[in-house]
Write a protein that holds these residues in place. Sequence first.
Motif, short mmCIF file in Angstrom:
data_model
loop_
_atom_site.label_atom_id
_atom_site.label_comp_id
_atom_site.label_asym_id
_atom_site.label_seq_id
_atom_site.Cartn_x
_atom_site.Cartn_y
_atom_site.Cartn_z
N ASN A 146 0.82 -1.22 0.00
CA ASN A 146 0.00 0.00 0.00
C ASN A 146 0.86 1.27 0.00
OD1 ASN A 146 -2.29 1.52 -0.09
ND2 ASN A 146 -2.90 1.14 2.02
N LEU A 147 1.78 1.32 -0.91
CA LEU A 147 2.68 2.46 -1.02
C LEU A 147 1.94 3.75 -1.39
CD1 LEU A 147 5.58 3.53 -0.91
CD2 LEU A 147 5.89 2.72 -3.26
N ALA A 148 0.85 3.64 -2.15
CA ALA A 148 0.09 4.83 -2.55
C ALA A 148 -0.45 5.57 -1.33
CB ALA A 148 -1.05 4.45 -3.49
N PHE A 153 4.85 -0.85 -9.53
CA PHE A 153 5.79 0.18 -9.08
C PHE A 153 5.95 1.26 -10.14
CE2 PHE A 153 9.89 2.13 -8.15
CZ PHE A 153 9.82 2.29 -6.77
N GLU A 154 6.06 0.85 -11.39
CA GLU A 154 6.19 1.83 -12.48
C GLU A 154 4.95 2.71 -12.59
OE1 GLU A 154 8.81 2.75 -14.38
OE2 GLU A 154 10.00 1.42 -13.13
N GLN A 155 3.77 2.14 -12.35
CA GLN A 155 2.54 2.93 -12.37
C GLN A 155 2.54 3.97 -11.26
OE1 GLN A 155 -0.33 -0.28 -12.20
NE2 GLN A 155 -0.56 -0.34 -14.43
N LEU A 156 2.99 3.59 -10.07
CA LEU A 156 3.11 4.56 -8.97
C LEU A 156 4.13 5.64 -9.31
CD1 LEU A 156 3.05 2.36 -5.75
CD2 LEU A 156 1.44 4.17 -6.35
N VAL A 207 16.94 9.84 7.41
CA VAL A 207 15.95 9.08 8.19
C VAL A 207 15.50 7.90 7.35
CG1 VAL A 207 13.66 9.22 9.28
CG2 VAL A 207 15.14 11.23 9.25
N ILE A 208 15.21 6.79 8.01
CA ILE A 208 14.66 5.63 7.32
C ILE A 208 13.26 5.39 7.83
CG2 ILE A 208 14.90 3.14 6.94
CD1 ILE A 208 17.94 3.58 6.97
N ILE A 209 12.33 5.19 6.90
CA ILE A 209 10.94 4.96 7.27
C ILE A 209 10.58 3.50 7.04
CG2 ILE A 209 10.02 5.73 5.03
CD1 ILE A 209 7.68 6.98 6.76
N LEU A 210 9.91 2.93 8.03
CA LEU A 210 9.48 1.53 7.98
C LEU A 210 7.99 1.46 8.30
CD1 LEU A 210 12.46 1.70 9.64
CD2 LEU A 210 12.29 -0.71 9.14
N PRO A 211 7.14 1.72 7.33
CA PRO A 211 5.69 1.75 7.61
C PRO A 211 5.00 0.40 7.38
CG PRO A 211 6.09 2.58 5.42
CD PRO A 211 7.43 2.18 5.99
N TYR A 212 5.59 -0.67 7.90
CA TYR A 212 5.05 -2.01 7.65
C TYR A 212 4.11 -2.42 8.77
CZ TYR A 212 9.56 -1.69 5.26
OH TYR A 212 10.64 -1.26 4.55
N ALA A 213 2.90 -1.92 8.74
CA ALA A 213 1.97 -2.12 9.84
C ALA A 213 1.21 -3.45 9.75
CB ALA A 213 0.98 -0.96 9.91
#
Length: 180
Positions: free
Chosen positions: A21-23, A55-58, A89-95
């Motif tokens: 859900n990167l979008a 990924f290319e679409q995003l 900073v590194i973001i890890l939004p893997y909820a």
Amino acid sequence: KLKAEYPIKIGFFGQFRKEKNLAFFLDAFMKANFTKPVELIVQGATAKPEDGKAFEQLKDAYNGCKNITFWHKNLLGVEWEKALLGVDVIILPYAAERYRYHWSAMLFTAIGFYKPVLISPEINPEVLAEYKIGATIQVQIEEDFSKQLEEFADNYEKKLEVYNEELIRANKDYSHEALV
């Protein structure tokens, strides 16, 4: 030693899969009203053709966003190290709940490279409870996530000394010598 340089570069690294859900994350980032310059680097390594297409679409959909850069490639060796050194900073939004007691390689990579983190509370919660090396983020409500990004960026410079001290402490505690 960490120092405040602008723009603050936030790195999102790793294996890209459609279900991440990167979008949602990109939309929240775009809605954030940062008072300081912030840049986002999104690296996506893809294994399946359908993930590569997604990924290319995003990448195409967010192409006009001047503060977002996409890297659709694997990062290995020196290139991986340079990418990590090139962000603040590194973001890890893997909820996902399944990550709660799995050791996060990306979290410990961030610690090893002395990088503060923005991290979902499901990822090794005991680490952020013990070491003040960043902030937890929730990724269920876009507006809340956007506000958390703003708050982190606004307070980044004020908290650098704490992040620096805590990353040094975490590196010592998780060092090869300590683990052996």
